[in-house]
Design an enzyme around this catalytic site. Sequence first.
Site, short mmCIF file in Angstrom:
data_model
loop_
_atom_site.label_atom_id
_atom_site.label_comp_id
_atom_site.label_asym_id
_atom_site.label_seq_id
_atom_site.Cartn_x
_atom_site.Cartn_y
_atom_site.Cartn_z
N PHE A 12 47.44 -10.79 -41.18
CA PHE A 12 48.41 -9.77 -40.73
C PHE A 12 49.16 -10.14 -39.45
O PHE A 12 49.21 -9.34 -38.50
CB PHE A 12 47.73 -8.42 -40.49
CG PHE A 12 47.05 -7.78 -41.66
CD1 PHE A 12 47.35 -8.14 -42.96
CD2 PHE A 12 46.10 -6.79 -41.45
CE1 PHE A 12 46.72 -7.54 -44.04
CE2 PHE A 12 45.46 -6.17 -42.52
CZ PHE A 12 45.77 -6.55 -43.81
N ASN A 17 45.80 -7.36 -54.75
CA ASN A 17 45.93 -8.29 -53.63
C ASN A 17 45.45 -9.69 -54.09
O ASN A 17 45.24 -9.89 -55.28
CB ASN A 17 45.09 -7.77 -52.45
CG ASN A 17 45.74 -8.09 -51.12
OD1 ASN A 17 46.17 -9.21 -50.90
ND2 ASN A 17 45.80 -7.12 -50.23
N ASN A 23 41.62 -11.38 -45.40
CA ASN A 23 41.78 -12.16 -44.18
C ASN A 23 41.57 -11.39 -42.88
O ASN A 23 41.82 -11.91 -41.80
CB ASN A 23 43.17 -12.81 -44.17
CG ASN A 23 43.39 -13.63 -45.43
OD1 ASN A 23 42.51 -14.38 -45.83
ND2 ASN A 23 44.51 -13.42 -46.08
N THR A 24 41.19 -10.13 -43.00
CA THR A 24 40.82 -9.36 -41.81
C THR A 24 39.37 -8.97 -42.01
O THR A 24 39.05 -8.28 -42.99
CB THR A 24 41.72 -8.10 -41.66
OG1 THR A 24 43.06 -8.54 -41.44
CG2 THR A 24 41.29 -7.22 -40.51
N SER A 36 42.96 -6.87 -48.17
CA SER A 36 43.24 -8.23 -47.72
C SER A 36 41.93 -8.92 -47.37
O SER A 36 41.10 -8.34 -46.67
CB SER A 36 44.15 -8.22 -46.50
OG SER A 36 44.13 -9.50 -45.91
N ASN A 46 46.29 -18.17 -48.74
CA ASN A 46 46.63 -17.82 -47.35
C ASN A 46 45.49 -17.13 -46.66
O ASN A 46 44.68 -16.42 -47.26
CB ASN A 46 47.92 -16.98 -47.31
CG ASN A 46 47.64 -15.49 -47.35
OD1 ASN A 46 47.38 -14.86 -46.32
ND2 ASN A 46 47.65 -14.92 -48.55
N LYS A 56 45.98 -0.20 -52.21
CA LYS A 56 46.10 -1.56 -52.76
C LYS A 56 44.71 -2.17 -52.89
O LYS A 56 43.95 -2.21 -51.93
CB LYS A 56 46.96 -2.44 -51.87
CG LYS A 56 47.16 -3.84 -52.45
CD LYS A 56 48.36 -4.51 -51.90
CE LYS A 56 48.53 -5.91 -52.47
NZ LYS A 56 49.71 -6.58 -51.95
C1 LIG Z 1 51.39 -15.60 -47.84
C2 LIG Z 1 50.99 -14.25 -48.36
C3 LIG Z 1 50.85 -13.17 -47.48
C4 LIG Z 1 50.47 -11.93 -47.96
N1 LIG Z 1 50.37 -10.89 -47.08
C5 LIG Z 1 50.04 -9.67 -47.54
C6 LIG Z 1 49.99 -8.56 -46.67
O1 LIG Z 1 50.27 -8.65 -45.46
N2 LIG Z 1 49.63 -7.35 -47.18
C7 LIG Z 1 49.34 -7.18 -48.51
O2 LIG Z 1 49.03 -6.06 -48.93
N3 LIG Z 1 49.42 -8.22 -49.37
C8 LIG Z 1 49.76 -9.45 -48.91
N4 LIG Z 1 49.83 -10.49 -49.80
C9 LIG Z 1 49.49 -10.26 -51.22
C10 LIG Z 1 50.75 -10.02 -52.07
O3 LIG Z 1 51.40 -8.85 -51.66
C11 LIG Z 1 50.38 -9.89 -53.56
O4 LIG Z 1 49.57 -8.75 -53.74
C12 LIG Z 1 49.63 -11.09 -54.10
O5 LIG Z 1 50.11 -12.29 -53.53
C13 LIG Z 1 49.75 -11.19 -55.63
O6 LIG Z 1 51.08 -11.32 -56.04
P1 LIG Z 1 51.75 -12.77 -56.36
O7 LIG Z 1 50.85 -13.47 -57.32
O8 LIG Z 1 53.11 -12.43 -56.93
O9 LIG Z 1 51.86 -13.49 -55.07
C14 LIG Z 1 50.21 -11.75 -49.34
C15 LIG Z 1 50.36 -12.83 -50.21
C16 LIG Z 1 50.74 -14.07 -49.75
C17 LIG Z 1 50.90 -15.21 -50.72
#
Ligand SMILES: Cc1cc2nc3c(=O)[nH]c(=O)nc-3n(C[C@H](O)[C@H](O)[C@H](O)COP(=O)(O)O)c2cc1C
Length: 359
Positions: free
Chosen positions: A121, A254, A184-185, A182, A117, A225
């Site tokens: 945000f 993350n 993406n920012t 993140s 992704n 994080k």
């Molecule tokens: C579509 C998507 C959006 C996410 N948005 C955020 C976010 O806004 N803030 C954040 O701290 N992590 C975000 N994450 C990261 C997740 O919170 C998590 O740390 C990461 O995906 C690893 O866990 P997983 O393997 O269970 O997905 C996002 C992940 C995905 C897939």
Amino acid sequence: MNLYKLLCRPLLFLLSPESSHHLAITALKFAGLPLISTFVSSAYRRKSDALQVKTMGLNFSNPVGLAAGFDKNAVAAAGAESIGFGYVEIGTVTPLPQPGNSGKRLFRLKPSMALQNRLGFPNVGMKAVKQNIRRFRRNGYLIGISIGKGVSTPLDKSTDDYIACLDELYVDADYFAVNVSSPNTSGLRDLQHKAYLLSLCKTLIARSQELAQSHSIAARPLLIKISPDLSNSEMDDVLEVAISTGIAGIIATNTTTSNVETFGAVPGMGGVSGRPLSKRSTDLVRYISQKMSKRLTIIAAGGIFTPDDALEKLEAGADLLQIYTGLVYEGPSLASKINRELLKSGRFATSSKLAAKSG
Ligand SMILES: Cc1cc2nc3c(=O)[nH]c(=O)nc-3n(C[C@H](O)[C@H](O)[C@H](O)COP(=O)(O)O)c2cc1C
């Protein structure tokens, strides 16, 4: 037989990833409605003292949390509780509403059991999130809020955005996750560098103490994080900053941007989550746990798809868990299944006791 995998997932995967996500959020909103939630909870929720985790002065009903990014605007937390999650991390929230990046920004990498992704945000902003939280807030159900900087805020003014979110949301959160990881920012991950992070954490802890005093409430724990792409020496810097400033814990991790082409992802199109992250995230949890010997709470996120994955993270030293991608691939019964297996295994009793010590 897993009905979700047999029937629902193939249908959901016919939709675009973002449309499926909106549908999942709608379903969770429904699952959180007063009468419906009683019914759903009776099927999914496992209530047992043995699952409780006491840490950071908080009492989590079970260790399995919904990771940040899933419920960005705090509209689905009651539903997440109904399907068995012990807590939800809302956000990432920014001071002002923002649409996120334009264009295609969420991709399924099915053979790798992963997502990629580059959302950036998208969220309704801190004021609307506060109203949403106040609509469903129930006593005892814990809410973390992930806070970040707005897209148009210059990097040297980012602290102002984190402070604005603390000020606005202080009484509504049980803990705050300071999102500096993140991908993406633009520039956000630079905030993990020692000098930036030290100044950010010092300022946030000082503000948190002022806010706790002025609201006459307990100080909210702040967690950092982190990115899975930090080197060990960068990780050591983060831990040093955390300990020296009074940060309560680390959320590891993350999404990753390292070697993403190996998992079928496109470099430059955002961070990868899910199965490919599993080992790196567990290794980091183990590293932090061994270095910190319980001085910091550790929340493990990254590639939890099964009860065994969850146990592996707990055995590596995690106090709490978070799931995002596993929910997409495994379906709504995942938190419940993990909690059932934690209870059965008896191994969680040990982790739970350890977690209680740091409470
Ligand atoms: C579509 C998507 C959006 C996410 N948005 C955020 C976010 O806004 N803030 C954040 O701290 N992590 C975000 N994450 C990261 C997740 O919170 C998590 O740390 C990461 O995906 C690893 O866990 P997983 O393997 O269970 O997905 C996002 C992940 C995905 C897939």
